[in-house]
Scaffold this motif. Sequence first.
Motif, PDB file in Angstrom:
ATOM      1  N   VAL A 167       0.832  -1.206   0.000  1.00  0.00           N
ATOM      2  CA  VAL A 167       0.000   0.000   0.000  1.00  0.00           C
ATOM      3  C   VAL A 167       0.869   1.261   0.000  1.00  0.00           C
ATOM      4  N   LEU A 168       1.886   1.291   0.852  1.00  0.00           N
ATOM      5  CA  LEU A 168       2.782   2.454   0.926  1.00  0.00           C
ATOM      6  C   LEU A 168       4.193   2.093   0.466  1.00  0.00           C
ATOM      7  N   MET A 169       4.274   1.114  -0.413  1.00  0.00           N
ATOM      8  CA  MET A 169       5.584   0.665  -0.878  1.00  0.00           C
ATOM      9  C   MET A 169       6.160   1.655  -1.892  1.00  0.00           C
ATOM     10  N   SER A 170       7.468   1.744  -1.922  1.00  0.00           N
ATOM     11  CA  SER A 170       8.155   2.622  -2.860  1.00  0.00           C
ATOM     12  C   SER A 170       7.823   2.227  -4.303  1.00  0.00           C
ATOM     13  N   PRO A 171       7.672   3.218  -5.204  1.00  0.00           N
ATOM     14  CA  PRO A 171       7.399   2.899  -6.615  1.00  0.00           C
ATOM     15  C   PRO A 171       8.467   2.001  -7.242  1.00  0.00           C
ATOM     16  N   LYS A 172       9.673   2.002  -6.695  1.00  0.00           N
ATOM     17  CA  LYS A 172      10.709   1.112  -7.218  1.00  0.00           C
ATOM     18  C   LYS A 172      10.340  -0.352  -6.988  1.00  0.00           C
ATOM     19  N   GLU A 173       9.630  -0.611  -5.889  1.00  0.00           N
ATOM     20  CA  GLU A 173       9.213  -1.977  -5.574  1.00  0.00           C
ATOM     21  C   GLU A 173       7.788  -2.258  -6.021  1.00  0.00           C
ATOM     22  N   ASN A 174       6.947  -1.220  -6.058  1.00  0.00           N
ATOM     23  CA  ASN A 174       5.562  -1.362  -6.511  1.00  0.00           C
ATOM     24  C   ASN A 174       5.253  -0.215  -7.479  1.00  0.00           C
ATOM     25  N   PRO A 175       5.437  -0.452  -8.778  1.00  0.00           N
ATOM     26  CA  PRO A 175       5.271   0.621  -9.775  1.00  0.00           C
ATOM     27  C   PRO A 175       3.892   1.268  -9.780  1.00  0.00           C
ATOM     28  N   THR A 176       2.855   0.566  -9.287  1.00  0.00           N
ATOM     29  CA  THR A 176       1.513   1.161  -9.287  1.00  0.00           C
ATOM     30  C   THR A 176       1.426   2.371  -8.357  1.00  0.00           C
ATOM     31  N   ASN A 177       2.367   2.501  -7.417  1.00  0.00           N
ATOM     32  CA  ASN A 177       2.361   3.639  -6.496  1.00  0.00           C
ATOM     33  C   ASN A 177       3.037   4.869  -7.081  1.00  0.00           C
ATOM     34  N   GLU A 178       3.528   4.768  -8.295  1.00  0.00           N
ATOM     35  CA  GLU A 178       4.219   5.905  -8.906  1.00  0.00           C
ATOM     36  C   GLU A 178       3.282   7.096  -9.093  1.00  0.00           C
ATOM     37  N   GLY A 179       1.984   6.808  -9.205  1.00  0.00           N
ATOM     38  CA  GLY A 179       1.022   7.884  -9.370  1.00  0.00           C
ATOM     39  C   GLY A 179       0.876   8.769  -8.154  1.00  0.00           C
ATOM     40  N   PHE A 180       1.378   8.316  -6.990  1.00  0.00           N
ATOM     41  CA  PHE A 180       1.295   9.126  -5.773  1.00  0.00           C
ATOM     42  C   PHE A 180       2.536  10.009  -5.605  1.00  0.00           C
ATOM     43  N   CYS A 181       3.400  10.039  -6.600  1.00  0.00           N
ATOM     44  CA  CYS A 181       4.559  10.923  -6.571  1.00  0.00           C
ATOM     45  C   CYS A 181       4.185  12.232  -7.254  1.00  0.00           C
ATOM     46  N   VAL A 182       4.179  13.327  -6.506  1.00  0.00           N
ATOM     47  CA  VAL A 182       3.800  14.632  -7.050  1.00  0.00           C
ATOM     48  C   VAL A 182       4.860  15.651  -6.624  1.00  0.00           C
ATOM     49  N   PRO A 183       5.465  16.339  -7.593  1.00  0.00           N
ATOM     50  CA  PRO A 183       5.286  16.120  -9.041  1.00  0.00           C
ATOM     51  C   PRO A 183       5.813  14.752  -9.463  1.00  0.00           C
ATOM     52  N   ALA A 184       5.449  14.315 -10.652  1.00  0.00           N
ATOM     53  CA  ALA A 184       5.811  12.989 -11.133  1.00  0.00           C
ATOM     54  C   ALA A 184       7.318  12.782 -11.028  1.00  0.00           C
ATOM     55  N   GLY A 185       7.685  11.664 -10.423  1.00  0.00           N
ATOM     56  CA  GLY A 185       9.096  11.334 -10.236  1.00  0.00           C
ATOM     57  C   GLY A 185       9.640  11.749  -8.889  1.00  0.00           C
ATOM     58  N   ASP A 186       8.946  12.656  -8.182  1.00  0.00           N
ATOM     59  CA  ASP A 186       9.393  13.095  -6.854  1.00  0.00           C
ATOM     60  C   ASP A 186       8.794  12.145  -5.819  1.00  0.00           C
ATOM     61  N   CYS A 187       9.452  11.028  -5.590  1.00  0.00           N
ATOM     62  CA  CYS A 187       8.895   9.956  -4.759  1.00  0.00           C
ATOM     63  C   CYS A 187       9.645   9.823  -3.444  1.00  0.00           C
ATOM     64  N   LEU A 188       8.906   9.466  -2.421  1.00  0.00           N
ATOM     65  CA  LEU A 188       9.502   9.124  -1.139  1.00  0.00           C
ATOM     66  C   LEU A 188       9.717   7.615  -1.083  1.00  0.00           C
ATOM     67  N   GLY A 189      10.291   7.153   0.012  1.00  0.00           N
ATOM     68  CA  GLY A 189      10.572   5.729   0.158  1.00  0.00           C
ATOM     69  C   GLY A 189       9.365   4.943   0.643  1.00  0.00           C
ATOM     70  N   THR A 190       9.604   3.687   0.961  1.00  0.00           N
ATOM     71  CA  THR A 190       8.548   2.791   1.421  1.00  0.00           C
ATOM     72  C   THR A 190       8.026   3.202   2.789  1.00  0.00           C
ATOM     73  N   GLY A 191       6.692   3.191   2.923  1.00  0.00           N
ATOM     74  CA  GLY A 191       6.067   3.397   4.227  1.00  0.00           C
ATOM     75  C   GLY A 191       5.596   4.796   4.509  1.00  0.00           C
ATOM     76  N   VAL A 192       5.790   5.735   3.565  1.00  0.00           N
ATOM     77  CA  VAL A 192       5.364   7.121   3.792  1.00  0.00           C
ATOM     78  C   VAL A 192       4.652   7.639   2.546  1.00  0.00           C
ATOM     79  N   LEU A 193       3.773   8.642   2.739  1.00  0.00           N
ATOM     80  CA  LEU A 193       3.013   9.236   1.643  1.00  0.00           C
ATOM     81  C   LEU A 193       2.890  10.734   1.874  1.00  0.00           C
ATOM     82  N   LYS A 194       3.338  11.514   0.911  1.00  0.00           N
ATOM     83  CA  LYS A 194       3.234  12.965   1.005  1.00  0.00           C
ATOM     84  C   LYS A 194       1.830  13.389   0.599  1.00  0.00           C
ATOM     85  N   VAL A 195       1.109  14.064   1.503  1.00  0.00           N
ATOM     86  CA  VAL A 195      -0.276  14.470   1.241  1.00  0.00           C
ATOM     87  C   VAL A 195      -0.417  15.983   1.163  1.00  0.00           C
ATOM     88  N   SER A 196       0.700  16.687   1.100  1.00  0.00           N
ATOM     89  CA  SER A 196       0.622  18.151   1.032  1.00  0.00           C
ATOM     90  C   SER A 196      -0.008  18.617  -0.273  1.00  0.00           C
TER      91      SER A 196
END
Length: 530
Positions: free
Chosen positions: A305-334
């Motif tokens: 669910v909160l896995m890094s896009p490197k390990e779970n590509p479906t989570n890449e859509g939660f990187c905003v702006p696109a490509g600005d991703c955090l690691g596993t276990g966290v989600l930026k909601v700002s």
Amino acid sequence: MTRRSCAIYATGIVCAHLLIVGIALLVAQVFQTMIHSRLKKEITLTETSRVFEAWKNPPPPVYMEYYFFNVTNPDVFLSGGKAVVKQIGPYTYREYRPRENVTFLENGTKLYALNPKTFVFVPEKSVGDPEVDMVTTVNIPFVAVMNQLNSYSFLLRTFVSMYMKSLGVDLFMNRAVHEVLWGFKDPLLAKIHAMKPDVDEYFGLMWKKNGTHEGEFVFHTGEKNYMDYGKIDSWNGMSKMSWWSSNQSNMINGTDGAVFHPLINRKEVLYIFAADLCRSIHLSYVKDVEVKGIQAYRFAPPMDVLMSPKENPTNEGFCVPAGDCLGTGVLKVSVCREGAPIVVSFPHFYQADPKYINAVEGLNPNKEEHETYLDLQPTTGVPIRACKRAQLNIILKRVQGFPRTRYLNETIFPIMFVNETATIDDESASQMKMLLLIVTLVSNFPVLIVGMGILLLLVLVVLFCRNRQKKNEVKRIDFTEAFHSFATAKDDTAYTQVSDKPEDPSQTAANQATRNGSYIAMSPVDAQKC
């Protein structure tokens, strides 16, 4: 035909009918299909359904437990060292969440509702008085202003930094728990409010959230399809969101977590839309549990669910702006919470990358205390126990023009976490157990028929064996009587001795009968003379 034989034949006929009918009903699953059809019709969000009133006014008490991370060495952290935090809490509040302004739409297939939440402090479930207890934590308005000025000139940032220092505003603040939670007049925001009235001069993690709702919801009632029961059709007029970077991430999937469709199986993946996280999350089956004597399935968010896009590509859509991703276990909601760079996670960074856990001293993630889960009764889909656990964090990093950040190492800093719990009340549990008992009895009625057939089959075998035994006894008695008659006849018979002497011709005629008896070797004692 004897009475015993009639009983055997009657038992056999009844036994055969019960077994045939019972097995036929089992194979066809007639009663189970009937019960399932009934459940699909009854468990809907319609005014006539039994679950509608419970959905409008949930009977189980909901408790919100707030835990804060008190920073014990803020100066060391500002000097480039590792922050040390100590968990304090819980500060517990009873949550009341009735549905209001309920309106049926589209011929009863959809339902509009608001869900305001009211919180009342529960001192007996708390560690202290939130209006007295103090906590040292990150000054979120300070970080929000820095974050907003990040794209402005260095000169402007320097001027603002000097002005903030003159107000006595620093990166860390020491406030009462009640103020941090429910709001206080912030000196920095008050100055900004004087220039920009649309900026609120008050700040609190739960500011303006007591007695308010999270938005306008439209739900599916399940009238058309029981699988849609309780699912969200739209939120605040949106059928999908727009702030994430992929269509899949922007989808509003599942229910709000209060209800689920009936007849849940272990292989299902369930979805919940969390308005406070601005996204939908999925839950998978974990294990079977028992709550107040009710069997349930436990569902929980899996690792991905909160896995890094490197390990779970479906989570890449939660990187905003696109490509600005955090690691596993966290989600930026700002992206949906304007202001400070807010990040959510599970408490103590449970299931997160170890680098986030090791960046701050005093964290101890464990499954028992920090896992989010739902215990669902699979037949009805009713949650009988729930624990929703989420942690609020903020990104701290160096910002040029603000000298207080010059030695900072970029850190996702923990602020607080909440444990929202609800367990079915005793009265509802009793009603649930009675309903499940009726469902079980009706569904298993063919099994009862087969059981009765097997029981009668055993009776038939016993009767048949006893009948055989009775016949053998009768035959034995007849044989005994025959043998006894034969023995009696033998005792009444005389044997004539065969003579060894030469035959006397003078007595030939007179003793003809006797001689005949001598050849026969047996003659009646009282034989009549011819």
